[in-house]
Design a protein around this motif. Structure first.
Motif, PDB file in Angstrom:
ATOM      1  N   LEU A 114       0.821  -1.206   0.000  1.00 20.45           N
ATOM      2  CA  LEU A 114       0.000   0.000   0.000  1.00 20.45           C
ATOM      3  C   LEU A 114       0.857   1.259   0.000  1.00 20.45           C
ATOM      4  O   LEU A 114       0.601   2.199  -0.758  1.00 20.45           O
ATOM      5  N   VAL A 115       1.879   1.296   0.848  1.00 25.50           N
ATOM      6  CA  VAL A 115       2.777   2.459   0.865  1.00 25.50           C
ATOM      7  C   VAL A 115       3.493   2.595  -0.474  1.00 25.50           C
ATOM      8  O   VAL A 115       3.536   3.673  -1.074  1.00 25.50           O
ATOM      9  N   ALA A 116       4.065   1.492  -0.950  1.00 18.89           N
ATOM     10  CA  ALA A 116       4.824   1.537  -2.207  1.00 18.89           C
ATOM     11  C   ALA A 116       3.942   1.984  -3.367  1.00 18.89           C
ATOM     12  O   ALA A 116       4.335   2.844  -4.171  1.00 18.89           O
ATOM     13  N   ASN A 117       2.754   1.423  -3.457  1.00 18.06           N
ATOM     14  CA  ASN A 117       1.887   1.752  -4.588  1.00 18.06           C
ATOM     15  C   ASN A 117       1.391   3.190  -4.533  1.00 18.06           C
ATOM     16  O   ASN A 117       1.220   3.832  -5.576  1.00 18.06           O
ATOM     17  N   ARG A 118       1.159   3.721  -3.331  1.00 16.80           N
ATOM     18  CA  ARG A 118       0.747   5.118  -3.234  1.00 16.80           C
ATOM     19  C   ARG A 118       1.882   6.047  -3.646  1.00 16.80           C
ATOM     20  O   ARG A 118       1.663   7.037  -4.360  1.00 16.80           O
ATOM     21  N   ILE A 119       3.115   5.741  -3.244  1.00 13.76           N
ATOM     22  CA  ILE A 119       4.260   6.554  -3.669  1.00 13.76           C
ATOM     23  C   ILE A 119       4.435   6.474  -5.178  1.00 13.76           C
ATOM     24  O   ILE A 119       4.664   7.489  -5.853  1.00 13.76           O
ATOM     25  N   ILE A 120       4.320   5.272  -5.728  1.00 13.57           N
ATOM     26  CA  ILE A 120       4.454   5.108  -7.182  1.00 13.57           C
ATOM     27  C   ILE A 120       3.379   5.913  -7.911  1.00 13.57           C
ATOM     28  O   ILE A 120       3.649   6.555  -8.937  1.00 13.57           O
ATOM     29  N   GLN A 121       2.161   5.890  -7.402  1.00 21.25           N
ATOM     30  CA  GLN A 121       1.092   6.677  -8.014  1.00 21.25           C
ATOM     31  C   GLN A 121       1.456   8.159  -8.040  1.00 21.25           C
ATOM     32  O   GLN A 121       1.295   8.838  -9.068  1.00 21.25           O
ATOM     33  N   LEU A 122       1.960   8.669  -6.914  1.00 20.69           N
ATOM     34  CA  LEU A 122       2.361  10.077  -6.862  1.00 20.69           C
ATOM     35  C   LEU A 122       3.529  10.352  -7.797  1.00 20.69           C
ATOM     36  O   LEU A 122       3.586  11.416  -8.436  1.00 20.69           O
ATOM     37  N   MET A 123       4.471   9.422  -7.890  1.00 18.21           N
ATOM     38  CA  MET A 123       5.587   9.584  -8.819  1.00 18.21           C
ATOM     39  C   MET A 123       5.092   9.698 -10.261  1.00 18.21           C
ATOM     40  O   MET A 123       5.540  10.565 -11.017  1.00 18.21           O
ATOM     41  N   ARG A 124       4.179   8.845 -10.635  1.00 16.23           N
ATOM     42  CA  ARG A 124       3.683   8.851 -12.010  1.00 16.23           C
ATOM     43  C   ARG A 124       2.895  10.120 -12.303  1.00 16.23           C
ATOM     44  O   ARG A 124       2.986  10.680 -13.410  1.00 16.23           O
ATOM     45  N   GLU A 125       2.133  10.604 -11.318  1.00 19.27           N
ATOM     46  CA  GLU A 125       1.321  11.798 -11.537  1.00 19.27           C
ATOM     47  C   GLU A 125       2.155  13.070 -11.580  1.00 19.27           C
ATOM     48  O   GLU A 125       1.653  14.119 -12.009  1.00 19.27           O
ATOM     49  N   THR A 126       3.419  12.995 -11.152  1.00 16.67           N
ATOM     50  CA  THR A 126       4.299  14.169 -11.166  1.00 16.67           C
ATOM     51  C   THR A 126       5.500  13.980 -12.100  1.00 16.67           C
ATOM     52  O   THR A 126       6.467  14.732 -12.032  1.00 16.67           O
ATOM     53  N   ASN A 127       5.428  12.980 -12.965  1.00 22.73           N
ATOM     54  CA  ASN A 127       6.449  12.745 -13.995  1.00 22.73           C
ATOM     55  C   ASN A 127       7.839  12.484 -13.429  1.00 22.73           C
ATOM     56  O   ASN A 127       8.854  12.917 -13.984  1.00 22.73           O
ATOM     57  N   MET A 128       7.895  11.756 -12.326  1.00 29.08           N
ATOM     58  CA  MET A 128       9.172  11.356 -11.763  1.00 29.08           C
ATOM     59  C   MET A 128       9.755  10.176 -12.547  1.00 29.08           C
ATOM     60  O   MET A 128       9.041   9.446 -13.225  1.00 29.08           O
ATOM     61  N   PRO A 129      11.086   9.967 -12.456  1.00 24.01           N
ATOM     62  CA  PRO A 129      11.704   8.836 -13.156  1.00 24.01           C
ATOM     63  C   PRO A 129      11.152   7.494 -12.669  1.00 24.01           C
ATOM     64  O   PRO A 129      10.759   7.347 -11.503  1.00 24.01           O
ATOM     65  N   ASN A 130      11.140   6.525 -13.568  1.00 22.95           N
ATOM     66  CA  ASN A 130      10.661   5.188 -13.240  1.00 22.95           C
ATOM     67  C   ASN A 130      11.765   4.406 -12.535  1.00 22.95           C
ATOM     68  O   ASN A 130      12.456   3.575 -13.129  1.00 22.95           O
ATOM     69  N   GLY A 131      11.941   4.684 -11.271  1.00 17.81           N
ATOM     70  CA  GLY A 131      12.940   3.976 -10.478  1.00 17.81           C
ATOM     71  C   GLY A 131      14.352   4.273 -10.925  1.00 17.81           C
ATOM     72  O   GLY A 131      14.641   5.282 -11.597  1.00 17.81           O
ATOM     73  N   LEU A 132      15.256   3.381 -10.573  1.00 18.30           N
ATOM     74  CA  LEU A 132      16.676   3.579 -10.895  1.00 18.30           C
ATOM     75  C   LEU A 132      16.924   3.644 -12.394  1.00 18.30           C
ATOM     76  O   LEU A 132      17.813   4.359 -12.854  1.00 18.30           O
ATOM     77  N   SER A 133      16.140   2.903 -13.176  1.00 17.30           N
ATOM     78  CA  SER A 133      16.338   2.928 -14.626  1.00 17.30           C
ATOM     79  C   SER A 133      16.083   4.311 -15.191  1.00 17.30           C
ATOM     80  O   SER A 133      16.665   4.688 -16.216  1.00 17.30           O
ATOM     81  N   GLY A 134      15.238   5.087 -14.514  1.00 19.90           N
ATOM     82  CA  GLY A 134      14.941   6.438 -14.978  1.00 19.90           C
ATOM     83  C   GLY A 134      16.048   7.433 -14.735  1.00 19.90           C
ATOM     84  O   GLY A 134      16.006   8.548 -15.273  1.00 19.90           O
ATOM     85  N   VAL A 135      17.050   7.068 -13.919  1.00 23.65           N
ATOM     86  CA  VAL A 135      18.195   7.952 -13.683  1.00 23.65           C
ATOM     87  C   VAL A 135      19.503   7.265 -14.115  1.00 23.65           C
ATOM     88  O   VAL A 135      20.582   7.604 -13.620  1.00 23.65           O
ATOM     89  N   GLY A 136      19.385   6.304 -15.008  1.00 25.02           N
ATOM     90  CA  GLY A 136      20.576   5.766 -15.660  1.00 25.02           C
ATOM     91  C   GLY A 136      21.186   4.515 -15.070  1.00 25.02           C
ATOM     92  O   GLY A 136      22.299   4.148 -15.439  1.00 25.02           O
ATOM     93  N   PHE A 137      20.484   3.839 -14.160  1.00 25.91           N
ATOM     94  CA  PHE A 137      21.037   2.635 -13.537  1.00 25.91           C
ATOM     95  C   PHE A 137      20.235   1.403 -13.929  1.00 25.91           C
ATOM     96  O   PHE A 137      19.038   1.482 -14.216  1.00 25.91           O
ATOM     97  N   GLY A 138      20.927   0.253 -13.912  1.00 30.62           N
ATOM     98  CA  GLY A 138      20.275  -1.007 -14.219  1.00 30.62           C
ATOM     99  C   GLY A 138      20.746  -2.102 -13.291  1.00 30.62           C
ATOM    100  O   GLY A 138      21.495  -1.869 -12.333  1.00 30.62           O
ATOM    101  N   GLU A 139      20.340  -3.316 -13.598  1.00 29.56           N
ATOM    102  CA  GLU A 139      20.682  -4.470 -12.768  1.00 29.56           C
ATOM    103  C   GLU A 139      22.192  -4.622 -12.604  1.00 29.56           C
ATOM    104  O   GLU A 139      22.674  -5.013 -11.536  1.00 29.56           O
ATOM    105  N   SER A 140      22.951  -4.275 -13.618  1.00 29.09           N
ATOM    106  CA  SER A 140      24.403  -4.442 -13.553  1.00 29.09           C
ATOM    107  C   SER A 140      25.063  -3.482 -12.576  1.00 29.09           C
ATOM    108  O   SER A 140      26.236  -3.665 -12.222  1.00 29.09           O
TER     109      SER A 140
END
Length: 434
Positions: free
Chosen positions: A369-395
């Motif tokens: 519930l906490v994670a999904n609410r934060i993600i919802q707010l991130m999406r509604e404010t055009n924040m990066p999609n997690g680490l991949s959105g700021v240039g990082f990946g699994e490696s």
């Protein structure tokens, strides 16, 4: 005070301390700084700001009010976003040469943190890293009082005007660390929300997520009773874990973020929303200044340590640059999914304060519930999609973990213990959310 979360623990702390500045909030309050300077007995004032603000209206308002009070004011603006040892050394030299008897800081967290650290190094000369805890520094305690300090924030995120901490980059380690002392608490915080009227949407979003994460980290932090008792009251840190006072400020800040963050980002003319976010940022600062943050902030420093070839809209900073609030929030949903197991009631309540729909939810759902609410707010404010959105990946997971694992105090303040594998899993889960 009788909350089960603060139940006594053997050898744990039995008391908590509250420390905040004298706080003034309201539009137009920057023009009052001159009278406040006079009341504090300042005669020769240092005004710290950054290069972007130095010639702007907020610094002009403050400096004009100081001069109208018949006092001297000199401006220092050699401050970088994400301040480092060089910024602190330059500020300390400026203070020593000017023989100042008071400090005004006008700016975001970088300005206020530089002002605090520069005063320490000017009055008690030593390299700034020596004040950081071992093994990063020498663990030197700040010996005594600093100059009277009025902090005037111009962004709605860091809350540094209400804390006794400073976050400084150590250059040869290429990452940020925190040092703290009750002496570093500003005497007054003058919070004029009109400063946020002209902020770009992406800046409001980034700083807003910083306040959100400050608040939820405080509310879900390890209880103060679980930290070892410190017998000497003068040696007790204000970074002391969650406590009844930090709960009050943190929960209100969470409500503000849940209700006003999207509105404040979407519409610069929505003064109600932006004023509320400014107040929420200060509340969250009051909370974490008396409790401390935990894993999202600890993990964020690795992001800004290892970032490469990236810029962020709304910030006039050359690459590489990821704003602090974004570096924090990209790992926050994954982090709270992990920590919820140790304090499910707190996470469920935090989700509710943020505006999540709890219909039919149980304690086992709190992390999602906490994670999904934060993600919802991130999406509604055009924040990066997690680490991949700021240039990082699994490696990059191993390198990120190598960097963040040095943030021992913040990691220990989390409600759930974590080892290297746990941190790797959080980073891995934070690569993308949608």
């Amino acid at each position: 005070m009788a909350c089960q979360y603060f139940a006594p623990c053997e050898h744990g702390a039995g008391s908590f301390t509250i420390a905040i500045p004298k706080v003034t909030f309201g539009r137009g309050t920057l023009s009052e700084v001159g009278q406040r300077v006079t009341a504090l007995g300042m005669k020769n004032v240092a005004l710290f700001t950054d290069p972007q603000l130095a010639s702007g209206p907020y610094v002009a308002t403050v400096s004009d009010s100081i001069k109208a009070a018949g006092l001297s004011c000199q401006i220092f603006s050699e401050i970088r976003v994400e301040p480092d040892e060089t910024s602190v050394d330059s500020g300390a030299a400026f203070l020593r040469e000017g023989n100042f008897d008071g400090m005004i800081s006008v700016g975001g967290g970088s300005v206020m943190d530089t002002a605090k650290a520069a005063m320490v190094c000017a009055l008690y000369p030593s390299p700034v890293r020596h004040y950081f805890a071992k093994p990063i520094g020498e663990g030197i305690a700040v010996p005594g009082p600093l100059l009277p300090h009025i902090a005037c924030p111009t962004t709605s995120g860091t809350g540094s005007e209400c804390t006794s901490v400073s976050v400084i980059r150590i250059n040869d380690l290429n990452t940020k660390f925190v040092f703290a002392s009750p002496y570093m608490m500003p005497d007054q915080a003058v919070i004029d929300p009109a400063c946020c009227d002209s902020l770009p949407a992406n800046v409001v979003a980034s700083t807003g997520f910083d306040l959100l994460s400050h608040a939820i980290e405080c509310y879900t932090a390890k209880a103060y009773t679980q930290w070892a008792e410190v017998k000497n009251p003068n040696a007790r840190p204000l970074i002391q874990g969650a406590n009844p006072w930090s709960d009050l400020a943190a929960t209100k800040a969470l409500q503000i973020a849940g209700e006003y963050l999207v509105r404040g980002v979407a519409d610069a003319d929505d003064h109600e929303a932006r004023d509320q976010l400014m107040w929420g940022a200060s509340l969250a600062g009051m909370a974490f200044g008396n409790s401390g943050t935990h894993l999202p902030h600890a993990l964020s420093y690795a992001v800004t340590h290892l970032m490469n070839d990236i810029t962020t809209d709304g910030y006039a900073v050359k690459s590489p640059f990821v704003p602090h609030g974004i570096s924090v929030i990209v790992t926050a949903p994954a982090t709270f999914r992990y920590t919820a197991e140790a304090a499910p009631e707190r996470h469920l309540e935090a989700a509710q304060y943020l505006g999540a729909d709890l219909n039919g939810a149980g304690l086992d759902d709190s992390g999602e519930l906490v994670a999904n609410r934060i993600i919802q707010l991130m999406r509604e404010t055009n924040m990066p999609n997690g680490l991949s959105g700021v240039g990082f990946g699994e490696s990059d997971v191993a390198r990120l973990t190598d960097s963040s694992i040095r943030q021992t105090r913040a990691i220990a303040n989390a409600p759930r213990d974590s080892n290297r594998v746990d941190l790797e899993n959080i980073y891995r889960d934070a690569v993308s959310y949608w």
